[in-house]
Design an enzyme around this catalytic site. Structure first.
Site, PDB file in Angstrom:
ATOM      1  N   ASN A  33       0.840  -1.211   0.000  1.00  0.00           N
ATOM      2  CA  ASN A  33       0.000   0.000   0.000  1.00  0.00           C
ATOM      3  C   ASN A  33       0.874   1.259   0.000  1.00  0.00           C
ATOM      4  O   ASN A  33       0.350   2.370   0.076  1.00  0.00           O
ATOM      5  CB  ASN A  33      -0.968   0.017   1.201  1.00  0.00           C
ATOM      6  N   THR A  36       4.821   2.629   3.965  1.00  0.00           N
ATOM      7  CA  THR A  36       6.245   2.879   4.265  1.00  0.00           C
ATOM      8  C   THR A  36       7.140   2.327   3.147  1.00  0.00           C
ATOM      9  O   THR A  36       8.331   2.631   3.110  1.00  0.00           O
ATOM     10  CB  THR A  36       6.666   2.257   5.620  1.00  0.00           C
ATOM     11  N   TYR A 146       3.614  -2.842  17.887  1.00  0.00           N
ATOM     12  CA  TYR A 146       4.342  -3.698  16.933  1.00  0.00           C
ATOM     13  C   TYR A 146       4.553  -5.083  17.535  1.00  0.00           C
ATOM     14  O   TYR A 146       4.253  -6.103  16.911  1.00  0.00           O
ATOM     15  CB  TYR A 146       5.683  -3.042  16.606  1.00  0.00           C
TER      16      TYR A 146
END
Ligand code: UDP
Length: 313
Positions: A33, A36, A146
């Protein structure tokens, strides 16, 4: 010719995996996407008939036509400043994204490999970290987004294996570096190099005595491919066990770049692990793998890349 999906394929690790898989004769479908990841990491593959790029968010739904043999799930923000900036996206891609990627593996009868992380060990109470250590993670701290996303991802991967008989692999990736890291991703190496090459102060967090163990990307990708092709279901650490303090790492980079920048200290981020070093006994035994690129050799290549990125070469 096997068909392989790489989620996060335009990211640092994902794009090196795409290159490696194409060299090994795979047809590669890269999904990203670009949150990053960057098109620049894969634009050299645009004319390759065996490479397809799909601009899509795997946390939504994954649509892939035709047969798929392997799925490598690498989509996720992965540097501390990225996942602190994108906490909900990080949790979503680790949970919903992993669920979708496993669903695709089930629908296609594909083998699935999860990119997990040394962060599942948190701020470890066992050193070096072996795969049977359950970790020491703060679930509600800023890094928890994360760490817990990846811990959940491991849990759902094993559940799909046990419940649906999906062939799964889990790699726990330790600090990795090399060309295509984003210069602004906030990690120690790109930050230090960018500061040194621009003549700015070098920001070492805390007293710099915390340790990491840095693996060059080509070694990592080779280990991941071996794991993908192996029979090992349970997690395997892939990383370079050569450990160094962050202060000494900054000094080593200063020497290699010939930089005159001075080291300054900044506050240590919350829950920053004090030590990290992989025990790679399992990778050696099961995969016949160990790193072959020395830190000096890897850093020299990486410095050349960053010089190019900054228009200094
Ligand atoms: N670090 C630092 N200065 C920076 C960026 C990072 O001293 O500008 C430290 C950070 O606090 C950590 C280590 O370097 O102790 C490695 O950080 P990184 O963000 O590269 O990855 P981590 O291993 O923490 O996920």
């Amino acid at each position: 010719m096997p068909t392989t999906v790489v989620t996060g394929g335009a990211g640092f690790l994902g794009s090196h995996l795409c290159d490696y898989l194409l060299e090994k004769g795979h047809k590669v479908i890269c999904i990203d996407n670009l949150c990053t990841g960057r098109m620049a990491n894969v634009e050299h593959l645009a004319k390759n008939d065996n490479f397809l790029f799909l601009h899509s968010d795997v946390s939504g739904f994954i649509q892939v036509d035709g047969p798929v043999d392997y799925i490598l799930h690498f989509a996720s923000p992965a540097s501390p400043i990225d996942y602190l900036k994108l906490p909900i996206q990080t949790l979503k891609v680790g949970s919903l994204g992993t669920h979708n990627a496993l669903g695709l593996a089930k629908a296609k009868g594909a083998r699935f490999l999860l990119a997990s992380t040394s962060e599942v060990y948190g701020d470890p109470a066992v050193h070096p970290q072996t795969e049977d250590y359950w970790g020491h993670v703060n679930p509600i701290g800023p890094r928890g987004v994360y760490d817990e996303a990846k811990r959940f991802a491991e849990a759902i991967t094993m559940a799909y294996h046990r419940t649906h008989g999906i062939e799964t692999r889990i790699v726990r990736i330790f600090n990795t570096y090399g060309p295509r890291m984003r210069i602004d991703d906030g990690r120690a190496l790109p930050s230090f190099l960018s500061q040194m090459l621009k003549g700015e102060d070098i920001t070492v967090f805390g007293d710099g005595q915390q340790t990491r163990s840095f693996c060059f990307v080509s070694d990592l990708v080779n280990g991941i491919y071996r794991l993908l092709m192996s029979d090992e279901i349970e997690p395997v650490n892939i990383g370079n066990p050569e450990e160094i303090s962050i202060q000494d790492f900054a000094k080593e980079l200063k020497e290699l770049t010939g930089s005159c920048s001075k080291i300054v200290h900044r506050p240590l981020p919350v829950d920053d692990p004090k030590v990290r070093r992989p025990d790679i006994t399992k990778a050696k035994a099961c995969l016949g793998w160990e790193p072959v690129v020395s830190r000096r050799e890897g850093l020299t290549k990486t410095i050349a890349y960053f010089r190019g990125e900054l228009g200094l070469s």
